[in-house]
Design an enzyme around this catalytic site. Structure first.
Site, PDB file in Angstrom:
ATOM      1  N   ASP A   1     -60.534 -26.413  65.726  1.00  0.00           N
ATOM      2  CA  ASP A   1     -60.523 -26.539  64.336  1.00  0.00           C
ATOM      3  C   ASP A   1     -59.930 -27.719  64.195  1.00  0.00           C
ATOM      4  OD1 ASP A   1     -61.995 -24.630  63.214  1.00  0.00           O
ATOM      5  OD2 ASP A   1     -60.389 -23.041  63.069  1.00  0.00           O
TER       6      ASP A   1
ATOM      7  N   MET B   1     -61.787 -28.066  53.115  1.00  0.00           N
ATOM      8  CA  MET B   1     -62.516 -27.437  54.282  1.00  0.00           C
ATOM      9  C   MET B   1     -63.389 -26.692  54.127  1.00  0.00           C
ATOM     10  SD  MET B   1     -59.418 -26.514  56.793  1.00  0.00           S
ATOM     11  CE  MET B   1     -58.249 -27.659  57.244  1.00  0.00           C
TER      12      MET B   1
ATOM     13  N   ALA C   1     -51.493 -22.491  54.351  1.00  0.00           N
ATOM     14  CA  ALA C   1     -50.905 -22.133  55.386  1.00  0.00           C
ATOM     15  C   ALA C   1     -51.223 -20.734  56.171  1.00  0.00           C
ATOM     16  CB  ALA C   1     -49.245 -21.854  55.091  1.00  0.00           C
TER      17      ALA C   1
ATOM     18  N   LYS D   1     -58.719 -15.166  63.108  1.00  0.00           N
ATOM     19  CA  LYS D   1     -58.124 -16.181  64.071  1.00  0.00           C
ATOM     20  C   LYS D   1     -57.015 -15.706  64.989  1.00  0.00           C
ATOM     21  CE  LYS D   1     -60.946 -19.632  62.414  1.00  0.00           C
ATOM     22  NZ  LYS D   1     -61.122 -21.035  61.361  1.00  0.00           N
TER      23      LYS D   1
HETATM   24  P1  NDP Z   1     -56.846 -17.551  55.729  1.00  0.00           P
HETATM   25  O1  NDP Z   1     -57.361 -16.299  55.006  1.00  0.00           O
HETATM   26  O2  NDP Z   1     -56.030 -17.346  56.991  1.00  0.00           O
HETATM   27  O3  NDP Z   1     -55.682 -18.419  54.622  1.00  0.00           O
HETATM   28  C1  NDP Z   1     -56.210 -18.520  53.454  1.00  0.00           C
HETATM   29  C2  NDP Z   1     -55.095 -19.637  52.594  1.00  0.00           C
HETATM   30  O4  NDP Z   1     -55.547 -19.905  51.444  1.00  0.00           O
HETATM   31  C3  NDP Z   1     -53.662 -18.944  52.611  1.00  0.00           C
HETATM   32  O5  NDP Z   1     -52.808 -20.274  52.721  1.00  0.00           O
HETATM   33  C4  NDP Z   1     -53.711 -18.642  51.121  1.00  0.00           C
HETATM   34  O6  NDP Z   1     -52.482 -18.488  50.480  1.00  0.00           O
HETATM   35  C5  NDP Z   1     -54.490 -19.594  50.473  1.00  0.00           C
HETATM   36  N1  NDP Z   1     -55.059 -19.087  49.137  1.00  0.00           N
HETATM   37  C6  NDP Z   1     -56.257 -18.450  49.009  1.00  0.00           C
HETATM   38  N2  NDP Z   1     -56.600 -18.164  47.652  1.00  0.00           N
HETATM   39  C7  NDP Z   1     -55.507 -19.006  47.032  1.00  0.00           C
HETATM   40  C8  NDP Z   1     -55.552 -19.204  45.761  1.00  0.00           C
HETATM   41  N3  NDP Z   1     -56.367 -18.886  44.842  1.00  0.00           N
HETATM   42  N4  NDP Z   1     -54.703 -20.327  45.214  1.00  0.00           N
HETATM   43  C9  NDP Z   1     -53.759 -20.822  46.196  1.00  0.00           C
HETATM   44  N5  NDP Z   1     -53.993 -20.463  47.646  1.00  0.00           N
HETATM   45  C10 NDP Z   1     -54.899 -19.760  48.050  1.00  0.00           C
HETATM   46  O7  NDP Z   1     -57.985 -18.499  55.893  1.00  0.00           O
HETATM   47  P2  NDP Z   1     -58.286 -19.802  57.005  1.00  0.00           P
HETATM   48  O8  NDP Z   1     -56.876 -20.657  56.954  1.00  0.00           O
HETATM   49  O9  NDP Z   1     -58.574 -19.372  58.010  1.00  0.00           O
HETATM   50  O10 NDP Z   1     -59.382 -20.538  56.184  1.00  0.00           O
HETATM   51  C11 NDP Z   1     -58.912 -21.434  54.929  1.00  0.00           C
HETATM   52  C12 NDP Z   1     -60.392 -22.062  54.459  1.00  0.00           C
HETATM   53  O11 NDP Z   1     -60.665 -23.000  55.453  1.00  0.00           O
HETATM   54  C13 NDP Z   1     -61.436 -21.107  54.316  1.00  0.00           C
HETATM   55  O12 NDP Z   1     -62.344 -21.232  53.171  1.00  0.00           O
HETATM   56  C14 NDP Z   1     -62.574 -21.318  55.564  1.00  0.00           C
HETATM   57  O13 NDP Z   1     -63.777 -20.997  55.202  1.00  0.00           O
HETATM   58  C15 NDP Z   1     -62.146 -22.745  55.560  1.00  0.00           C
HETATM   59  N6  NDP Z   1     -62.482 -23.285  56.961  1.00  0.00           N
HETATM   60  C16 NDP Z   1     -63.396 -24.285  57.203  1.00  0.00           C
HETATM   61  C17 NDP Z   1     -63.556 -24.721  58.438  1.00  0.00           C
HETATM   62  C18 NDP Z   1     -64.723 -25.709  58.662  1.00  0.00           C
HETATM   63  O14 NDP Z   1     -64.918 -26.264  59.843  1.00  0.00           O
HETATM   64  N7  NDP Z   1     -65.003 -26.629  57.712  1.00  0.00           N
HETATM   65  C19 NDP Z   1     -62.751 -24.392  59.591  1.00  0.00           C
HETATM   66  C20 NDP Z   1     -61.762 -23.362  59.308  1.00  0.00           C
HETATM   67  C21 NDP Z   1     -61.614 -22.919  58.122  1.00  0.00           C
HETATM   68  P3  NDP Z   1     -51.235 -17.552  50.819  1.00  0.00           P
HETATM   69  O15 NDP Z   1     -50.612 -17.558  52.062  1.00  0.00           O
HETATM   70  O16 NDP Z   1     -50.279 -17.541  49.464  1.00  0.00           O
HETATM   71  O17 NDP Z   1     -51.926 -16.290  50.730  1.00  0.00           O
END
Ligand code: NDP
Length: 273
Positions: free
Chosen positions: A102, A218, A128, A66
């Protein structure tokens, strides 16, 4: 030639977007095809351009592209600009136009489908990443009393809050580590981390949920550790399927100028799950 659209991501094989857009197209009588476009890391721009040059009209963008999609655009909607992340690309007259649906997808699912009000609510947003950047503006537009962003990497939560500080209005917008949430309660807790995809969850200290709270993950189509934790602590739970369908409907509107119904598609996908 039939207008072609796709969802681009890595991984993308699991995506329900082709089913959703096929249902929208049937309902609204639009002639279009919608497929999955797998993309290797590091090849996002080349894959998008090849799809466009082959006659493609638009793309939905999912994890982890994204932010790259935002950078590739030659024009952006106001909501994509402020989010710094793009989930909808349109190819118009040589321009690559970016939008972000979104946020409205999430707020429509919470307020219209689940009938949970956000005005005056105390909201906790976990994560975030790209998704959080997309939803924070529309969440703030609903005028919650407070919105706390908690993330494993605190610097990213701080950058996200700083980007939206001017839009907070009367809302108390702040950041927190997970451990510092101890003893606090929220009326809406939104898990925007991807932890659930790996059957994991952030280390959240109870009690986190005020009486009658909504816990929203989500991630969709699975009973994630976060939803299990929330249920154990008395919250009402919802996965991200409704958001998925609502953001798709908004993308469909951006591309085709027609607004499809969402309730039958959510019901169809739930029946198949
Ligand atoms: P990104 O990869 O950009 O961000 C992932 C986030 O998750 C970061 O904040 C990361 O923290 C955190 N994270 C990952 N693993 C862990 C863990 N084990 N413990 C704590 N924090 C964790 O992903 P997106 O933001 O694009 O997407 C996030 C989720 O939302 C995905 O699962 C996606 O499928 C879902 N989604 C669903 C949508 C829907 O329409 N239902 C639309 C958009 C997204 P850190 O910054 O510390 O790495």
């Amino acid at each position: 030639m039939t207008d072609a659209y796709a969802v681009i991501g890595n991984p993308v094989a699991h995506s329900k977007s082709p089913q959703i857009h096929a249902a929208f197209a049937r309902e609204t009588g639009q002639a279009m095809v919608y497929t999955r476009l797998p993309c290797e890391l590091g090849k996002f721009a080349a894959t998008v351009r090849a799809f466009r040059d082959g006659g493609g009209r638009g793309l939905n963008v999912t994890v982890p592209f994204k932010h790259e999609a935002y950078a590739l655009c030659t024009q952006r909607s106001a909501r994509a600009e402020v989010a710094g992340a793009v989930n909808t690309l349109s190819f118009n007259n040589g321009e690559i136009v970016g939008d972000n649906t979104d946020g409205v997808g999430l707020t429509r699912d919470i307020t219209r489908n689940l009938r949970v009000g956000l005005r005056g609510a105390s909201v906790l947003l976990l994560g975030a990443g790209g998704a959080s950047f997309g939803v924070l503006g529309p969440l703030l537009a609903e005028a919650p009393a407070q919105l706390i962003i908690a993330n494993r990497t605190l610097g990213k939560a701080q950058a996200l809050a700083a980007r939206f500080a001017a839009q907070a209005g009367a809302c108390n917008l702040a950041v927190s580590g997970f451990a510092e949430l101890r003893g606090r309660q929220f009326s809406v807790v939104i898990n925007a981390t991807s932890a659930g995809l790996n059957d994991d969850m952030p280390p959240l200290p109870p009690p986190l949920f005020a009486p009658g709270a909504l816990a929203y993950d989500m991630v969709y189509g699975k009973d994630t550790p976060f939803l299990q934790f929330a249920q154990t602590h008395g919250a009402t739970v919802a996965d991200g399927l409704g958001m998925l369908v609502e953001q798709a409907a908004e993308s469909f509107f951006v591309w085709r100028g027609v607004r499809p119904g969402t309730a039958p598609v959510i019901a169809m996908l739930r029946a198949k799950a």
